[in-house]
Design a protein around this motif. Structure first.
Motif, short mmCIF file in Angstrom:
data_model
loop_
_atom_site.label_atom_id
_atom_site.label_comp_id
_atom_site.label_asym_id
_atom_site.label_seq_id
_atom_site.Cartn_x
_atom_site.Cartn_y
_atom_site.Cartn_z
N TRP A 327 -11.44 -20.93 -75.21
CA TRP A 327 -11.47 -21.91 -74.12
C TRP A 327 -11.78 -21.24 -72.78
O TRP A 327 -12.52 -21.79 -71.96
N ASP A 328 -11.22 -20.05 -72.55
CA ASP A 328 -11.48 -19.36 -71.28
C ASP A 328 -13.00 -19.15 -71.10
O ASP A 328 -13.54 -19.35 -70.02
N ALA A 329 -13.65 -18.73 -72.19
CA ALA A 329 -15.11 -18.50 -72.12
C ALA A 329 -15.83 -19.81 -71.84
O ALA A 329 -16.74 -19.87 -71.00
N VAL A 330 -15.44 -20.86 -72.53
CA VAL A 330 -16.08 -22.17 -72.34
C VAL A 330 -15.84 -22.65 -70.91
O VAL A 330 -16.75 -23.13 -70.22
N GLU A 331 -14.62 -22.50 -70.43
CA GLU A 331 -14.29 -22.99 -69.08
C GLU A 331 -15.09 -22.25 -68.01
O GLU A 331 -15.60 -22.86 -67.07
N ARG A 332 -15.25 -20.94 -68.19
CA ARG A 332 -16.05 -20.16 -67.23
C ARG A 332 -17.49 -20.68 -67.17
O ARG A 332 -18.06 -20.87 -66.11
N ALA A 333 -18.06 -20.91 -68.35
CA ALA A 333 -19.47 -21.36 -68.40
C ALA A 333 -19.59 -22.77 -67.81
O ALA A 333 -20.54 -23.05 -67.07
N LEU A 334 -18.64 -23.63 -68.13
CA LEU A 334 -18.69 -25.00 -67.58
C LEU A 334 -18.56 -24.96 -66.06
O LEU A 334 -19.22 -25.73 -65.35
N THR A 336 -19.56 -22.51 -64.08
CA THR A 336 -20.85 -22.04 -63.57
C THR A 336 -21.85 -23.19 -63.53
O THR A 336 -22.57 -23.40 -62.55
N TRP A 337 -21.87 -23.95 -64.59
CA TRP A 337 -22.81 -25.08 -64.71
C TRP A 337 -22.49 -26.16 -63.67
O TRP A 337 -23.39 -26.66 -62.98
N MET A 338 -21.21 -26.47 -63.51
CA MET A 338 -20.82 -27.52 -62.54
C MET A 338 -21.13 -27.03 -61.13
O MET A 338 -21.62 -27.80 -60.30
N ASP A 339 -20.85 -25.74 -60.84
CA ASP A 339 -21.12 -25.21 -59.50
C ASP A 339 -22.61 -25.26 -59.19
O ASP A 339 -23.01 -25.37 -58.03
N ALA A 340 -23.44 -25.14 -60.23
CA ALA A 340 -24.90 -25.16 -60.02
C ALA A 340 -25.42 -26.60 -59.93
O ALA A 340 -26.63 -26.81 -59.85
N GLY A 341 -24.53 -27.57 -60.01
CA GLY A 341 -24.96 -28.96 -59.81
C GLY A 341 -25.03 -29.77 -61.10
O GLY A 341 -25.66 -30.81 -61.13
N ARG A 358 -31.90 -14.47 -74.23
CA ARG A 358 -31.07 -14.85 -73.10
C ARG A 358 -31.42 -16.26 -72.66
O ARG A 358 -32.60 -16.53 -72.37
N VAL A 359 -30.44 -17.12 -72.62
CA VAL A 359 -30.65 -18.46 -72.05
C VAL A 359 -30.25 -18.38 -70.59
O VAL A 359 -29.21 -17.79 -70.25
N TRP A 360 -31.09 -18.92 -69.71
CA TRP A 360 -30.81 -18.87 -68.29
C TRP A 360 -30.77 -20.27 -67.68
O TRP A 360 -31.31 -21.21 -68.24
N LEU A 361 -30.10 -20.34 -66.56
CA LEU A 361 -29.96 -21.61 -65.86
C LEU A 361 -30.70 -21.51 -64.53
O LEU A 361 -30.40 -20.63 -63.72
#
Ligand SMILES: C[S@@+](CC[C@H](N)C(=O)[O-])C[C@H]1O[C@@H](n2cnc3c(N)ncnc32)[C@H](O)[C@@H]1O
Length: 376
Positions: A327-334, A336-341, A358-361
């Motif tokens: 969950w910690d890994a998932v929460e970190r990625a979510l 990052t995604w939310m902060d990017a809009g 590598r998948v990039w945002l």
């Protein structure tokens, strides 16, 4: 009867409306590829349907509907199924024609291209390719010997002679390389590096991707002179997993064990297609299940587990155990995604080399996640 089939083909081609693929859609007899037996999806079970039990008109209407027609479930061909099969995955089908054509468009396939198709299935898409670019330009690989045998019989009956192989398409087929286009009709977790070596620079790879959290996306990549490939995810698609890339059985798990923490990140974000895609990037070995409103994440290989349940005082209570804090890994990625809009899938891209993917945002310099290493 043939007139009716021709009329239905004409209608289907009109409905799909692709000038480039129209002649193929009007010519290739889908009923030859589908055969006389399919499965109907009846919520929790797959019910075999047999042509002999229906009128010819009804059967042809089914064959020429713009629907995926499942021909094999859990390795059992529809022809051999005497009763419904419950709680199992479809393992082979004729994909809905509009999606086949949409992927052929994305792949940019046109006359003069040499194409490698991964996942012959019924052979219908292989025949569309043969009709449009010539059978000598088409190589197609099917993993399942029985599916491959039937596809070959149908392709021959329809009058085409492409190179057909039985085996693991994740290894490609070097003998006919280099290809201008590689198109997969089964989903990979990661792009097999060998594909990068078999597609010429400037050529493309178009492949559905599907991770173990269930997020699907169509990757469309161009191979560069240095043999790396990069591109984006132009569509959300869900295909059957390429057989060696399928998730292992999830087994049993226990909820409410391990370290306890609290989160304000709503696990329901995993029900959003892009949210699920992001979570999958962060925890590629994890599978998930919803047990009422508790999200369970489980990594069979490492034995890591997390569950996230609503807390009485608000937010969610998290339990985590095992070597990876899922969950910690998932929460970190979510985060990052939310902060990017909270951008949708079209904002993501993929760069694949022989050694890493590598998948990039946003851009290759933006936040990145590594896909798992798998395959040849
Ligand atoms: C959705 S079906 C293909 C649909 C097909 N193109 C058609 O038009 O009928 C996916 C197929 O991919 C095959 N498959 C799965 N893993 C594979 C692999 N590693 N190599 C080649 N084929 C594979 C499955 O057996 C299945 O027949």
């Amino acid at each position: 009867m043939n007139d009716l089939a021709a009329q239905l083909r004409h209608e289907l081609a009109g409905q799909i409306g692709s000038p480039r693929w129209r002649a193929a859609l009007e010519s290739v007899p889908r009923e030859v590829f589908v055969g006389d037996h399919v499965f109907r999806d009846d919520t929790a079970e797959w019910v075999p349907m047999h042509r002999s039990q229906m009128s010819s008109e009804d059967w042809l209407a089914l064959v020429y509907s713009d629907r995926s027609l499942v021909t094999q479930v859990a390795g059992v061909m529809a022809e051999d199924a005497t009763e419904p099969i419950a709680y199992a995955w479809a393992t082979s089908s004729s994909t809905l024609p509009s999606l086949v054509v949409s992927m052929l468009h994305t792949a940019g396939i046109s006359a003069g291209d040499k194409v490698l198709e991964i996942g012959t299935g019924t052979g219908y898409s292989t025949a569309l390719l043969c009709h449009t670019i010539g059978a000598e330009a088409v190589t197609s690989i099917e993993y399942d010997p029985e599916v491959a045998r039937r596809a070959e019989a149908a392709i021959v009956a329809a009058g085409y002679a492409p190179t057909l192989l039985v085996g693991d398409g994740l290894r490609g087929f070097n003998e006919n390389a280099p290809y201008d286009r590689l198109i997969a009709t089964c989903a990979v977790r990661t792009i097999p590096p060998v594909w990068l070596r078999q597609v010429r620079p400037g050529g493309t790879i178009t492949a559905p991707m599907l991770g173990w959290l269930g997020a699907g996306a169509l990757a469309h990549l161009e191979v560069a002179d240095d043999g790396t490939a990069s591109g984006t995810f132009p569509d959300i698609v869900y295909f059957q997993p390429a057989r060696p890339h399928a998730a292992p059985p999830m087994g049993t798990m226990k909820l409410g064990v391990g370290d306890v923490s609290h989160t304000t990140m709503d696990p329901a974000l995993l029900t959003d297609q892009t949210g699920q895609f992001v979570a999958q990037l962060a925890a590629p070995q994890a599978q998930h299940a919803w047990i009422e409103n508790t999200l369970a994440l489980h990594d069979v290989e490492s034995g890591s587990h997390a569950d996230v349940e609503p807390a009485d005082a608000g937010g969610w209570t998290v339990h985590q155990s095992g070597p990876n804090r899922l969950w910690d890994a998932v929460e970190r990625a979510l985060t990052t995604w939310m902060d990017a809009g909270k951008l949708n899938l079209s904002a993501f891209g993929l760069t694949a080399t022989q050694n890493e993917q590598r998948v990039w945002l946003g851009s290759p310099d933006g936040p990145t996640w590594d896909l798992p290493r798998a395959g040849a």
